[in-house]
Design a protein around this motif. Structure first.
Motif, PDB file in Angstrom:
ATOM      1  N   SER A  19       0.735  -1.192   0.284  1.00 25.66           N
ATOM      2  CA  SER A  19       0.051   0.267  -0.362  1.00 25.66           C
ATOM      3  C   SER A  19       0.669   1.215   0.217  1.00 25.66           C
ATOM      4  N   CYS A  20       2.055   1.367   0.726  1.00 27.31           N
ATOM      5  CA  CYS A  20       2.884   2.284   0.434  1.00 27.31           C
ATOM      6  C   CYS A  20       3.758   2.454  -1.079  1.00 27.31           C
ATOM      7  N   GLY A  21       4.050   1.268  -0.930  1.00 29.73           N
ATOM      8  CA  GLY A  21       3.911   1.528  -3.050  1.00 29.73           C
ATOM      9  C   GLY A  21       3.343   2.430  -4.193  1.00 29.73           C
ATOM     10  N   SER A  22       2.285   1.906  -3.375  1.00 31.39           N
ATOM     11  CA  SER A  22       1.218   2.509  -4.224  1.00 31.39           C
ATOM     12  C   SER A  22       0.487   3.799  -4.155  1.00 31.39           C
ATOM     13  N   MET A  23       0.685   4.499  -2.853  1.00 31.04           N
ATOM     14  CA  MET A  23       0.229   5.462  -2.351  1.00 31.04           C
ATOM     15  C   MET A  23       1.798   6.883  -2.606  1.00 31.04           C
ATOM     16  N   SER A  24       2.874   5.922  -2.712  1.00 27.46           N
ATOM     17  CA  SER A  24       3.690   7.248  -3.179  1.00 27.46           C
ATOM     18  C   SER A  24       3.649   7.569  -4.932  1.00 27.46           C
ATOM     19  N   GLY A  25       3.097   6.757  -5.257  1.00 26.94           N
ATOM     20  CA  GLY A  25       3.121   6.856  -6.596  1.00 26.94           C
ATOM     21  C   GLY A  25       3.825   6.602  -7.667  1.00 26.94           C
ATOM     22  N   GLY A  26       4.615   5.659  -6.974  1.00 29.45           N
ATOM     23  CA  GLY A  26       5.556   4.739  -8.046  1.00 29.45           C
ATOM     24  C   GLY A  26       4.916   3.391  -8.483  1.00 29.45           C
ATOM     25  N   TYR A  27       5.769   3.095  -9.359  1.00 32.97           N
ATOM     26  CA  TYR A  27       5.156   1.381 -10.273  1.00 32.97           C
ATOM     27  C   TYR A  27       4.987   0.189  -9.369  1.00 32.97           C
ATOM     28  N   SER A  28       3.969  -0.092  -9.457  1.00 36.90           N
ATOM     29  CA  SER A  28       3.793  -1.580  -8.579  1.00 36.90           C
ATOM     30  C   SER A  28       4.826  -2.788  -9.071  1.00 36.90           C
ATOM     31  N   LEU A  29       4.918  -3.383  -8.465  1.00 40.91           N
ATOM     32  CA  LEU A  29       5.481  -4.839  -9.310  1.00 40.91           C
ATOM     33  C   LEU A  29       5.865  -4.787 -10.624  1.00 40.91           C
ATOM     34  N   SER A  30       3.585  -4.724 -11.075  1.00 39.18           N
ATOM     35  CA  SER A  30       3.952  -5.291 -12.401  1.00 39.18           C
ATOM     36  C   SER A  30       4.047  -4.445 -13.462  1.00 39.18           C
ATOM     37  N   GLY A  31       4.895  -3.215 -12.851  1.00 37.96           N
ATOM     38  CA  GLY A  31       5.439  -2.170 -14.088  1.00 37.96           C
ATOM     39  C   GLY A  31       7.198  -2.290 -13.550  1.00 37.96           C
ATOM     40  N   ALA A  32       7.502  -2.984 -13.079  1.00 35.87           N
ATOM     41  CA  ALA A  32       9.259  -2.720 -11.805  1.00 35.87           C
ATOM     42  C   ALA A  32       9.999  -2.944 -12.838  1.00 35.87           C
ATOM     43  N   ALA A  33      10.059  -3.070 -13.717  1.00 37.74           N
ATOM     44  CA  ALA A  33      11.609  -2.443 -14.720  1.00 37.74           C
ATOM     45  C   ALA A  33      10.952  -1.409 -15.893  1.00 37.74           C
ATOM     46  N   ILE A  34       9.550  -0.892 -15.447  1.00 35.34           N
ATOM     47  CA  ILE A  34       9.863   0.789 -16.516  1.00 35.34           C
ATOM     48  C   ILE A  34       9.589   1.428 -15.885  1.00 35.34           C
ATOM     49  N   GLN A  35      11.209   2.507 -15.876  1.00 29.79           N
ATOM     50  CA  GLN A  35      11.660   3.839 -15.352  1.00 29.79           C
ATOM     51  C   GLN A  35      10.596   4.619 -15.168  1.00 29.79           C
ATOM     52  N   PRO A  36      10.437   5.974 -14.714  1.00 31.15           N
ATOM     53  CA  PRO A  36       9.232   6.885 -13.939  1.00 31.15           C
ATOM     54  C   PRO A  36       9.618   7.493 -15.343  1.00 31.15           C
ATOM     55  N   ASP A  37      10.670   7.905 -16.399  1.00 32.73           N
ATOM     56  CA  ASP A  37      10.754   8.690 -16.712  1.00 32.73           C
ATOM     57  C   ASP A  37      10.125   8.136 -18.473  1.00 32.73           C
TER      58      ASP A  37
END
Length: 173
Positions: A19-37
């Motif tokens: 839940s912390c990962g999804s609240m921080s706006g980061g990617y979930s495990l399902s998109g782990a290799a996809i970079q934020p940029d």
């Protein structure tokens, strides 16, 4: 009793971290290799060059691949090749082969296999780009006509190929 406490704490920790990962706006495990940029993705229509044809396979596969990236990542689907990520390719095979041959040389089971050649172009990190063939199959009764089982087995094959393509890109597998 200690095992029960450990299990409860483990479950609590997993839910808290996820839940912390999804609240921080980061990617979930399902998109782990996809970079934020990486912001955009283009999925070209997969033309069907298989000798044996399924009239809706091209459209159904294209939509399935688009949908999984749209629903499981924060990438925006783009309609042009100026995207950060590009997925293109073609359906190269749609083959039926007998599997379980009985003593009277009649197949007790057949297998439909679909082959899709994928070109993945990563304009942000060219080392991630590749060209690879994915395949998936479904068995069906040897007495059944392909045309009668296609509505049940082709969606499963599409789902399997879609998941393989997604895992290879989003999970870097």
């Amino acid at each position: 009793m200690n095992r029960l406490k450990f299990l409860a704490l483990s479950v609590f920790a997993i839910f808290t971290l996820s839940s912390c990962g999804s609240m921080s706006g980061g990617y979930s495990l399902s998109g782990a290799a996809i970079q934020p940029d990486w912001q955009t993705i283009y999925v070209a229509t997969f033309p069907n060059y298989a000798p044996q044809q399924n009239p809706t396979l091209s459209q159904d596969l294209t939509i399935a691949v688009q949908d999984i990236f749209r629903s499981r990542t924060k990438l925006k689907l783009n309609s042009n090749e100026n995207s950060d990520l590009i997925i293109e390719g073609e359906i190269s095979g749609y083959d039926v082969a007998p599997q379980a041959i009985q003593s009277n040389d009649i197949a007790a089971e057949n297998r439909l296999t679909v082959y899709v050649k994928i070109r993945y172009i990563n304009n942000k990190d060219e080392t991630k780009s590749y060209e690879r063939t994915f395949s998936a199959f479904q068995p069906y009764d040897g007495n059944a006509m392909l045309s009668t089982v296609e509505p049940n087995i082709v969606p499963k094959i599409i789902e399997d190929i879609r998941d393989q393509v997604f895992a290879s890109i989003a999970m870097d597998w």
